[in-house]
Motif scaffolding. Sequence first.
Motif, short mmCIF file in Angstrom:
data_model
loop_
_atom_site.label_atom_id
_atom_site.label_comp_id
_atom_site.label_asym_id
_atom_site.label_seq_id
_atom_site.Cartn_x
_atom_site.Cartn_y
_atom_site.Cartn_z
N GLU A 1 29.68 74.18 85.43
CA GLU A 1 29.20 75.41 85.45
C GLU A 1 28.09 75.95 84.77
OE1 GLU A 1 32.68 77.85 84.50
OE2 GLU A 1 33.89 77.04 86.21
N GLY A 2 27.49 74.92 83.76
CA GLY A 2 26.33 75.18 83.14
C GLY A 2 26.62 75.85 81.81
N LYS A 3 27.96 75.57 81.10
CA LYS A 3 28.35 76.35 80.04
C LYS A 3 28.59 75.17 79.09
CE LYS A 3 30.85 79.97 82.61
NZ LYS A 3 32.22 80.23 82.82
N ALA A 4 28.72 75.76 77.75
CA ALA A 4 29.13 75.03 76.49
C ALA A 4 28.05 73.97 76.12
CB ALA A 4 30.50 74.19 76.81
N GLY A 5 26.92 74.12 76.64
CA GLY A 5 25.99 73.19 75.98
C GLY A 5 25.71 71.98 76.84
N GLY A 6 26.61 71.81 77.70
CA GLY A 6 26.16 70.66 78.60
C GLY A 6 26.55 69.07 78.14
N LYS A 7 26.80 68.88 76.78
CA LYS A 7 27.23 67.64 76.25
C LYS A 7 28.15 67.87 75.13
CE LYS A 7 23.89 65.59 78.42
NZ LYS A 7 24.11 64.27 79.23
N VAL A 8 28.71 66.56 74.73
CA VAL A 8 29.73 66.50 73.76
C VAL A 8 29.22 65.79 72.57
CG1 VAL A 8 32.05 65.54 73.09
CG2 VAL A 8 31.76 66.39 75.60
N ARG A 9 29.37 66.59 71.29
CA ARG A 9 28.90 65.90 70.24
C ARG A 9 29.83 64.89 69.49
NH1 ARG A 9 25.41 71.15 67.70
NH2 ARG A 9 23.79 71.17 69.50
N LEU A 10 29.47 64.03 69.71
CA LEU A 10 30.39 62.91 68.72
C LEU A 10 30.26 63.15 67.28
CD1 LEU A 10 30.18 59.34 70.46
CD2 LEU A 10 32.03 61.05 70.69
N GLU A 11 31.42 63.48 66.66
CA GLU A 11 31.33 63.82 65.05
C GLU A 11 32.33 63.12 64.35
OE1 GLU A 11 30.56 64.29 61.86
OE2 GLU A 11 29.54 65.76 62.96
N ARG A 12 31.84 61.77 63.78
CA ARG A 12 32.61 60.87 63.24
C ARG A 12 33.37 61.22 61.81
NH1 ARG A 12 31.17 55.67 65.28
NH2 ARG A 12 31.96 54.72 63.53
N GLY A 13 32.94 62.52 61.36
CA GLY A 13 33.31 63.19 60.26
C GLY A 13 34.84 63.77 60.47
N VAL A 14 35.12 64.10 61.94
CA VAL A 14 36.55 64.66 62.52
C VAL A 14 37.43 63.21 62.86
CG1 VAL A 14 35.91 66.82 62.49
CG2 VAL A 14 35.78 65.39 64.60
N ALA A 15 36.78 62.14 62.68
CA ALA A 15 37.72 60.95 63.14
C ALA A 15 39.06 61.03 62.57
CB ALA A 15 36.92 59.50 62.91
N GLU A 16 39.78 59.92 63.17
CA GLU A 16 41.13 59.58 62.47
C GLU A 16 41.21 59.49 61.07
OE1 GLU A 16 44.30 60.21 62.99
OE2 GLU A 16 44.58 58.92 64.82
N PHE A 17 42.13 59.82 60.47
CA PHE A 17 42.80 59.52 58.97
C PHE A 17 43.46 58.20 59.00
CE2 PHE A 17 46.33 60.24 55.98
CZ PHE A 17 45.68 59.98 54.82
N PHE A 18 43.05 57.39 58.19
CA PHE A 18 43.95 56.22 57.79
C PHE A 18 44.04 56.08 56.35
CE2 PHE A 18 41.89 55.13 61.96
CZ PHE A 18 42.70 54.68 62.75
N GLY A 19 45.14 55.81 55.94
CA GLY A 19 45.53 55.88 54.27
C GLY A 19 44.62 54.62 53.73
N ARG A 20 44.49 54.79 52.40
CA ARG A 20 43.80 53.85 51.56
C ARG A 20 44.52 52.64 51.41
NH1 ARG A 20 41.08 54.17 46.50
NH2 ARG A 20 40.45 56.33 47.24
N ALA A 21 43.67 51.55 51.76
CA ALA A 21 44.32 50.24 52.02
C ALA A 21 43.50 49.04 51.38
CB ALA A 21 44.46 49.83 53.60
N ASP A 22 43.73 47.90 51.24
CA ASP A 22 43.25 46.81 50.62
C ASP A 22 42.31 46.24 51.70
OD1 ASP A 22 43.75 47.01 47.96
OD2 ASP A 22 46.03 46.19 48.31
N PHE A 23 42.46 46.45 52.84
CA PHE A 23 41.94 45.63 54.10
C PHE A 23 41.05 47.26 54.56
CE2 PHE A 23 46.15 47.06 55.13
CZ PHE A 23 46.15 48.21 56.40
#
Length: 265
Positions: free
Chosen positions: A88-110
Motif C-alpha cells: 500500500e506504499g506505507k511504512a517506508g517500503g523496507k525493513v531495517r535490519l538492526e543487530r542492536g536488537v538481536a537475540e540475547f545470549f548469556g556470557r560464555a567461554d565460547f
Amino acid sequence: MLEVIYVVRHAFRTNWTLDPVSGIYTSSNRTPTGIPTDVPLSAHGVEQSRELADYLCTAEPAIDRIYSSPFSRCLQTLRPTTERLFGEGKAGGKVRLERGVAEFFGRADFVHPSPPDLALLSPIFPDLDQEYTSTREPLPGGEMIRELHERISATFDDMISNLDSDASQPRAALVCTHAAVMIATGRVLTGQIPTDFDEDDFQCYTAGVSKFVRRTGSATVGDWKCVLNSETSFLSRGAERGWKFNGEESFVAFPDPVEQQKSNL
C-alpha cells in the motif's frame, strides 16, 4: 519527533539445543540460513504472524518505519504485515535490519553463532533496506544482563535520534525482537530499570505488542510511557510462552567471592 514505538516479540518458533560444555548449537529443524540459532517459526507461529498483521495494519498512529532483529523468525513474523503495508506504499517500503536488537545470549567461554547478515537474508526476504547500517551489535561471547540493558539503551538512543532527524518526520516505528530484548526495551524506554533484573515487570508473549508513547520531553530514552504491555487480545490463543529473567543466564562459572578472597591472600 517520533511519538510512538511499537515493540513486538517474534511469533512461536521452533527450537534449538546447546551443549554448554562444547558450545555447539544444534537445531532439529532445517534453518533458513544454516545457522543453528536462526530457527524458523512453527506452524502455529505462522498463524500468529497473520493475526498480528491484522492488528498492526490498523494500528494508530500508523507505522512509518520498521526495524527487525536479523534472525529469520523475526522477519517471518513481520512478513504478513510488511507485505500489506509495503504493498500500500506505507511504512517506508523496507525493513531495517538492526543487530542492536538481536537475540540475547548469556556470557560464555565460547562464541555464540553470529546473527545472519544481509547477504544470507536478502534472497529469502527481498524487502530489506540495503542501505541501513546497524547502530550496535551483541557481544560474540554473550552478555551479562546489565550489558544487555546497556546495548538496548544505546541502540534505541541512536535509533530514536535518527528518526527524530528524519526529514519525512515519522511518527511511529515498529521493532520486532526477542523476549529478553523486549523486556529490556520496556525498562530502557520508560527509565524503570529495577535493581533486581529478575523482577516481573514488562511482558514478552509470542507475537505480543507493546506500545510506548513519548512524553513531553525530548529525551530519546527514559521518557516514554508504556500504554500496552505485550498485548495479545487479538491472538486466537491469547498470551503464550511468557518469559522472564532468572539469574544471569550465564554459561560462565563465577568463583565464590569468599573463596576468591581467600585465594588472593
